[in-house]
Motif scaffolding. Structure first.
Motif, PDB file in Angstrom:
ATOM      1  N   LEU A 257     -36.973 -84.877  29.613  1.00 31.18           N
ATOM      2  CA  LEU A 257     -35.597 -84.464  30.326  1.00 31.18           C
ATOM      3  C   LEU A 257     -34.343 -84.567  29.635  1.00 31.18           C
ATOM      4  O   LEU A 257     -34.200 -85.867  28.832  1.00 31.18           O
ATOM      5  N   VAL A 258     -33.331 -83.962  29.353  1.00 32.25           N
ATOM      6  CA  VAL A 258     -32.128 -83.835  28.621  1.00 32.25           C
ATOM      7  C   VAL A 258     -31.260 -84.960  29.569  1.00 32.25           C
ATOM      8  O   VAL A 258     -31.086 -84.747  30.768  1.00 32.25           O
ATOM      9  N   VAL A 259     -30.700 -86.118  29.033  1.00 31.53           N
ATOM     10  CA  VAL A 259     -30.043 -86.938  29.420  1.00 31.53           C
ATOM     11  C   VAL A 259     -28.494 -86.609  29.405  1.00 31.53           C
ATOM     12  O   VAL A 259     -28.100 -86.238  28.272  1.00 31.53           O
ATOM     13  N   ALA A 260     -27.668 -86.736  30.469  1.00 34.22           N
ATOM     14  CA  ALA A 260     -26.215 -86.188  30.278  1.00 34.22           C
ATOM     15  C   ALA A 260     -25.414 -87.082  29.570  1.00 34.22           C
ATOM     16  O   ALA A 260     -25.731 -88.532  29.657  1.00 34.22           O
ATOM     17  N   GLN A 261     -24.705 -86.711  28.586  1.00 29.27           N
ATOM     18  CA  GLN A 261     -23.972 -87.375  27.681  1.00 29.27           C
ATOM     19  C   GLN A 261     -22.605 -87.780  28.248  1.00 29.27           C
ATOM     20  O   GLN A 261     -21.935 -87.058  29.192  1.00 29.27           O
ATOM     21  N   LYS A 262     -22.089 -89.076  28.159  1.00 28.62           N
ATOM     22  CA  LYS A 262     -20.779 -89.656  28.676  1.00 28.62           C
ATOM     23  C   LYS A 262     -19.679 -88.743  27.963  1.00 28.62           C
ATOM     24  O   LYS A 262     -19.516 -88.978  26.760  1.00 28.62           O
ATOM     25  N   ARG A 263     -18.949 -88.142  28.649  1.00 27.19           N
ATOM     26  CA  ARG A 263     -17.850 -87.251  27.930  1.00 27.19           C
ATOM     27  C   ARG A 263     -16.674 -87.951  28.140  1.00 27.19           C
ATOM     28  O   ARG A 263     -16.302 -88.821  29.184  1.00 27.19           O
ATOM     29  N   ARG A 264     -15.726 -87.697  27.060  1.00 29.86           N
ATOM     30  CA  ARG A 264     -14.379 -88.266  27.282  1.00 29.86           C
ATOM     31  C   ARG A 264     -13.586 -87.221  28.051  1.00 29.86           C
ATOM     32  O   ARG A 264     -13.486 -86.098  27.709  1.00 29.86           O
ATOM     33  N   GLN A 265     -12.851 -87.912  28.935  1.00 30.77           N
ATOM     34  CA  GLN A 265     -12.071 -86.999  29.661  1.00 30.77           C
ATOM     35  C   GLN A 265     -10.802 -86.461  28.996  1.00 30.77           C
ATOM     36  O   GLN A 265     -10.063 -87.146  28.315  1.00 30.77           O
ATOM     37  N   THR A 266     -10.695 -84.991  29.215  1.00 34.44           N
ATOM     38  CA  THR A 266      -9.525 -84.477  28.128  1.00 34.44           C
ATOM     39  C   THR A 266      -8.236 -84.239  29.200  1.00 34.44           C
ATOM     40  O   THR A 266      -7.059 -83.981  28.714  1.00 34.44           O
ATOM     41  N   ARG A 267      -8.614 -84.062  30.406  1.00 38.86           N
ATOM     42  CA  ARG A 267      -7.402 -83.809  31.413  1.00 38.86           C
ATOM     43  C   ARG A 267      -6.784 -82.268  31.039  1.00 38.86           C
ATOM     44  O   ARG A 267      -5.550 -82.165  31.472  1.00 38.86           O
ATOM     45  N   ASN A 268      -7.650 -81.601  30.798  1.00 39.48           N
ATOM     46  CA  ASN A 268      -7.278 -80.180  30.724  1.00 39.48           C
ATOM     47  C   ASN A 268      -6.789 -79.557  31.919  1.00 39.48           C
ATOM     48  O   ASN A 268      -5.871 -78.817  31.823  1.00 39.48           O
ATOM     49  N   TRP A 269      -7.304 -79.823  33.193  1.00 42.10           N
ATOM     50  CA  TRP A 269      -7.270 -79.271  34.243  1.00 42.10           C
ATOM     51  C   TRP A 269      -5.840 -79.649  34.614  1.00 42.10           C
ATOM     52  O   TRP A 269      -5.027 -78.953  35.280  1.00 42.10           O
ATOM     53  N   GLU A 270      -5.366 -80.872  34.533  1.00 47.25           N
ATOM     54  CA  GLU A 270      -4.250 -81.366  34.894  1.00 47.25           C
ATOM     55  C   GLU A 270      -3.160 -80.814  33.954  1.00 47.25           C
ATOM     56  O   GLU A 270      -2.093 -80.364  34.419  1.00 47.25           O
TER      57      GLU A 270
END
Length: 191
Positions: free
Chosen positions: A18-31
């Motif tokens: 199974l592919v493990v989810a990678q921890k992503r850096r939040q970019t706050r694009n929605w905000e």
């Protein structure tokens, strides 16, 4: 036959494939794309919106959007009408000039007054403003309605919130939760 045999004694497991989810850096694009805009609305209206959000166990911004949408629909239908009136404290005028052929006017010279301590009081708007993420489309609608009545944005928004909250109290507005389907990913596993 191709594929994995679930009953074999292989040392590899299905979980290892199974592919493990990678921890992503939040970019706050929605905000960034949905900025919060501050409106100078009355404190009691702001508190009523916050109290209703707390009672519904919701965030204030989605509730503000629902209240706005309901009131805007009522305004479009014609069931919510505004009756603007002149504010006597808000009188303003401009100065103009015209050429005239009159007698000269003698102006009195001003006496120098004793210097008083300058009025250093300033009025803080802290606690009197509220920020809502209504989105660009709702903000444009709000601005259009305010311009049509020559009123401030905060006056229209306050009236919208008051109308929607009163409709909620009267049972005319029902706020419901709608399920949102989210994609799930495996973050980790244990054996």
């Amino acid at each position: 036959m191709s594929g994995r045999n679930a009953f074999s004694n292989n040392s590899t497991t299905v979980a290892q494939d199974l592919v493990v989810a990678q921890k992503r850096r939040q970019t706050r694009n929605w905000e960034k794309s949905n900025p919060a805009r501050r409106y100078l609305i009355p404190v009691d209206v702001r508190d009523e919106v916050a109290a209703l959000a707390e009672a519904l166990m919701e965030n204030v911004d989605p509730l503000a959007c629902v209240l706005f949408d309901y009131a805007e629909t009522c305004h479009t239908r014609g069931t919510l009408k505004f009756k603007p009136r002149l504010n006597p404290k808000g009188r303003k005028h401009t100065l103009g000039w015209e050429e005239a052929d009159t007698q000269p006017i003698q102006l009195q010279s001003r006496r120098h007054r004793s210097m008083k301590k300058a009025d250093t009081r300033f009025y803080s708007l802290k606690g009197q403003t509220a920020a809502y993420r209504l989105g660009a489309e709702r903000h444009i609608k709000l601005k259009t309605i305010a311009d049509a009545y020559n009123l401030r944005l905060a006056d229209i928004l306050s009236a919208f919130f008051r109308h929607s909250i009163q409709a909620f109290r009267d049972g005319k507005l029902k706020i419901k939760r709608e399920p949102v389907v989210m994609q799930m990913q495996v973050q980790g596993w244990s054996e």
